[in-house]
Design an enzyme around this catalytic site. Structure first.
Site, PDB file in Angstrom:
ATOM      1  N   MET A 143      18.601  22.195  43.503  1.00  0.00           N
ATOM      2  CA  MET A 143      18.426  23.290  44.433  1.00  0.00           C
ATOM      3  C   MET A 143      19.745  23.942  44.862  1.00  0.00           C
ATOM      4  SD  MET A 143      15.411  23.488  44.135  1.00  0.00           S
ATOM      5  CE  MET A 143      13.798  23.566  44.840  1.00  0.00           C
TER       6      MET A 143
ATOM      7  N   HIS B 201      11.153  26.354  36.821  1.00  0.00           N
ATOM      8  CA  HIS B 201      10.813  27.026  38.087  1.00  0.00           C
ATOM      9  C   HIS B 201       9.293  27.130  38.217  1.00  0.00           C
ATOM     10  CE1 HIS B 201      11.281  29.373  41.639  1.00  0.00           C
ATOM     11  NE2 HIS B 201      10.631  30.396  41.116  1.00  0.00           N
TER      12      HIS B 201
ATOM     13  N   ASP C 136      16.691  31.701  39.205  1.00  0.00           N
ATOM     14  CA  ASP C 136      15.418  31.515  38.499  1.00  0.00           C
ATOM     15  C   ASP C 136      15.122  32.676  37.551  1.00  0.00           C
ATOM     16  OD1 ASP C 136      14.938  29.018  39.803  1.00  0.00           O
ATOM     17  OD2 ASP C 136      14.333  30.100  41.588  1.00  0.00           O
TER      18      ASP C 136
HETATM   19  C1  GAR Z   1       9.693  21.368  40.819  1.00  0.00           C
HETATM   20  O1  GAR Z   1       8.499  21.926  41.320  1.00  0.00           O
HETATM   21  C2  GAR Z   1      10.586  22.454  40.226  1.00  0.00           C
HETATM   22  O2  GAR Z   1       9.855  23.422  39.525  1.00  0.00           O
HETATM   23  C3  GAR Z   1      11.226  23.020  41.471  1.00  0.00           C
HETATM   24  O3  GAR Z   1      11.570  21.860  42.197  1.00  0.00           O
HETATM   25  C4  GAR Z   1      10.555  20.859  41.979  1.00  0.00           C
HETATM   26  C5  GAR Z   1      11.208  19.537  41.648  1.00  0.00           C
HETATM   27  O4  GAR Z   1      10.249  18.512  41.561  1.00  0.00           O
HETATM   28  N1  GAR Z   1      12.363  23.838  41.165  1.00  0.00           N
HETATM   29  C6  GAR Z   1      12.625  24.994  41.800  1.00  0.00           C
HETATM   30  O5  GAR Z   1      11.969  25.409  42.729  1.00  0.00           O
HETATM   31  C7  GAR Z   1      13.829  25.766  41.283  1.00  0.00           C
HETATM   32  N2  GAR Z   1      13.922  27.021  41.923  1.00  0.00           N
HETATM   33  P1  GAR Z   1      10.653  17.048  41.064  1.00  0.00           P
HETATM   34  O6  GAR Z   1      11.893  16.644  41.875  1.00  0.00           O
HETATM   35  O7  GAR Z   1       9.470  16.200  41.378  1.00  0.00           O
HETATM   36  O8  GAR Z   1      10.946  17.136  39.601  1.00  0.00           O
END
Ligand code: GAR
Length: 201
Positions: A91, A110, A151
């Protein structure tokens, strides 16, 4: 050739786990050689340690410039010699100097369709729009990270996720995460086969 993957993750790491499982099952010819996080208490770090994968926490210092953090991050992961850097819930925005260390080799997951809902909390925002009657579907994408855009970048794979009438946020979240786990592995498989085509005479 086994693809050397480094995963950057800030949170729970369910997508990291999907990659680790796919490598172990032989679904992708790849190996996770390191996991780095900007959050030392990220569960992703624990998941990696459970599988004897090298880990590093690179914690932002007080008032540290983004480029300084990114340079420390690049120095930390470079010794792992990644063929592919996967941003799986990482993030932080990465600067051009970091991106140039790993040309054409950084991908980001994303939870939205291309061009939609960039930034944090995309799942919650999509659900809010559905609850307000303004959205019937969202989706997931994996794209290359060529620059500092948030993103955005050339899309490798995307998949819609449709809202169902009585969806709670939890129901929708579950389907989104299941879709992510599948799409991310498919995208890595696509990259592996593209690179094999380039290197095979
Ligand atoms: C996921 O939903 C991913 O798509 C999102 O963070 C989450 C991580 O989940 N990423 C974003 O929002 C990027 N802008 P995880 O830690 O369980 O893999």
């Amino acid at each position: 050739m086994t693809l050397r993957i480094v995963v950057l993750a800030s949170g729970g790491g369910s997508n990291l786990q999907a990659i680790i499982n796919a490598c172990a099952a032989g679904d992708i010819e790849a190996s996770v050689v390191g996991v780095a996080s900007d959050n030392p208490s990220a569960f992703a770090i624990q998941r990696a340690a459970n599988h004897q994968i090298d880990t590093a926490a690179v914690t932002p210092l007080d008032n540290e410039a983004r480029t300084s953090f990114d340079s420390r991050l690049a120095q930390t992961i470079s010794p792992w010699r990644p063929d592919l850097v996967v941003l799986a819930g990482f993030m932080r925005k990465l600067s051009v100097s970091f991106i140039q260390h790993f040309p054409n080799s950084i991908i980001n997951l994303h939870p939205a369709m291309p061009g939609q809902l960039p930034g944090i909390n995309a799942i919650e925002r999509a659900y809010g729009e559905f609850a307000a009657g303004n959205r019937s579907s969202s989706g997931v994408m994996v794209h290359f990270v060529p620059d500092e855009g948030i993103d955005t970048g050339p899309v490798i794979a995307s998949m819609p996720v449709v809202f169902e009438e009585h969806d709670t946020l939890h129901d929708f979240e579950q389907r989104m995460h299941a879709t992510e786990h599948q799409l991310l592995i498919g995208a890595i498989r696509t990259i592996i086969s593209q690179r094999q085509k380039v290197t095979t005479p």
